[in-house]
Design a protein around this motif. Sequence first.
Motif, short mmCIF file in Angstrom:
data_model
loop_
_atom_site.label_atom_id
_atom_site.label_comp_id
_atom_site.label_asym_id
_atom_site.label_seq_id
_atom_site.Cartn_x
_atom_site.Cartn_y
_atom_site.Cartn_z
N LEU A 76 0.87 -1.17 0.00
CA LEU A 76 0.00 0.00 0.00
C LEU A 76 0.91 1.22 0.00
CD1 LEU A 76 -2.87 1.20 0.28
CD2 LEU A 76 -2.62 0.94 2.77
N ARG A 77 0.78 2.04 -1.03
CA ARG A 77 1.62 3.24 -1.14
C ARG A 77 0.74 4.48 -1.12
NH1 ARG A 77 4.09 -0.29 -4.99
NH2 ARG A 77 6.25 -0.83 -4.40
N THR A 78 1.07 5.41 -0.23
CA THR A 78 0.35 6.66 -0.16
C THR A 78 1.14 7.65 0.67
OG1 THR A 78 -1.76 7.72 0.45
CG2 THR A 78 -0.96 5.99 1.92
N ASN A 79 1.09 8.91 0.30
CA ASN A 79 1.68 9.98 1.11
C ASN A 79 3.15 9.75 1.44
OD1 ASN A 79 -0.82 11.13 1.09
ND2 ASN A 79 -1.13 11.11 3.29
N GLY A 80 3.90 9.16 0.52
CA GLY A 80 5.30 8.90 0.79
C GLY A 80 5.55 7.70 1.67
N LEU A 81 4.49 6.93 1.96
CA LEU A 81 4.61 5.71 2.76
C LEU A 81 4.57 4.50 1.84
CD1 LEU A 81 2.03 6.47 5.60
CD2 LEU A 81 4.50 6.89 5.66
N GLU A 82 5.34 3.48 2.19
CA GLU A 82 5.22 2.18 1.54
C GLU A 82 4.96 1.16 2.63
OE1 GLU A 82 8.31 -0.67 -0.57
OE2 GLU A 82 7.58 0.86 -1.97
N ILE A 83 3.74 0.62 2.63
CA ILE A 83 3.31 -0.28 3.69
C ILE A 83 3.23 -1.69 3.12
CG2 ILE A 83 1.49 -0.79 5.36
CD1 ILE A 83 0.61 2.16 5.07
N ASP A 84 4.03 -2.58 3.67
CA ASP A 84 4.05 -3.98 3.26
C ASP A 84 3.08 -4.73 4.17
OD1 ASP A 84 4.56 -6.67 2.83
OD2 ASP A 84 6.72 -6.42 2.64
N LEU A 85 1.92 -5.12 3.61
CA LEU A 85 0.88 -5.74 4.41
C LEU A 85 1.23 -7.16 4.83
CD1 LEU A 85 -2.22 -4.50 2.41
CD2 LEU A 85 -1.21 -3.49 4.45
N GLU A 86 2.11 -7.79 4.09
CA GLU A 86 2.53 -9.15 4.44
C GLU A 86 3.70 -9.12 5.40
OE1 GLU A 86 3.74 -13.36 2.28
OE2 GLU A 86 3.80 -11.50 1.15
N GLY A 87 4.66 -8.27 5.13
CA GLY A 87 5.86 -8.21 5.98
C GLY A 87 5.70 -7.35 7.20
N HIS A 88 4.54 -6.63 7.31
CA HIS A 88 4.27 -5.81 8.48
C HIS A 88 5.38 -4.76 8.68
CE1 HIS A 88 2.62 -5.78 12.90
NE2 HIS A 88 2.68 -4.58 12.36
#
Length: 230
Positions: free
Chosen positions: A129-141
């Motif tokens: 999930l990428r938004t607002n300069g964030l990259e969130i790995d939903l599997e790797g937490h």
Amino acid sequence: MNALILIVEDEAEIAEVLAAYLDREGFRTVRASDGLTALDFHLALKPDLVLLDVKLPKLDGWGVLAELRRRGSTPVVMTTALDQDLDKLQALRIGADDYVVKPFNPVEVVARVHAVLRRAGDLGKQGLLRTNGLEIDLEGHTVGVRVADGAETQLNLTLTEFRLLVHMARNPTRVFSRSELVDACLPGGDALERTVDSHLSNLRRKLDMAGALGMVNNIRGVGYRLAPRA
């Protein structure tokens, strides 16, 4: 393999009851009767969740919780005789995912364990999930924050902080009420809306330290949202 629960409790009778109820639900359990042993077991056994008492010999629960949060995001449910709101909020500020107050019904404790582990499992879905300069790995937490110079900083978030960030990041322009965030991210827990304030205060501080200043916005009288970054 079934989840491993580390029970940190210096009263043997309480520890035995908790272990019996958790074992009956199919969990594996291990017990520690003091804070230092708990940290050793956490490092060696890597439990899926820690049930943590506050009043412990050698190192109290606050110290254990602080060290667990320094190490990573293992879910923690506090079991404590301290029933004041300030004590509950302190647990959440340090990074607990939930808490139950003694004397408690062991069935309720098991339900809290299930709920916290379910939340952790819900986040283990593939994708980024990428938004607002964030990259969130939903599997790797994991959460990476990319700042203006292109460098990326990894955030060390608790399960609840991560869940709140994911929930808001899916709709980054929407304002979420405290009650919505409690329902979505703290199911099965004590529904004090101030607990959301505490978790989001921690999340805001970590984002600020990583260079994402002012990303979590408090909209007075309404709730919270993620602010768009320039």
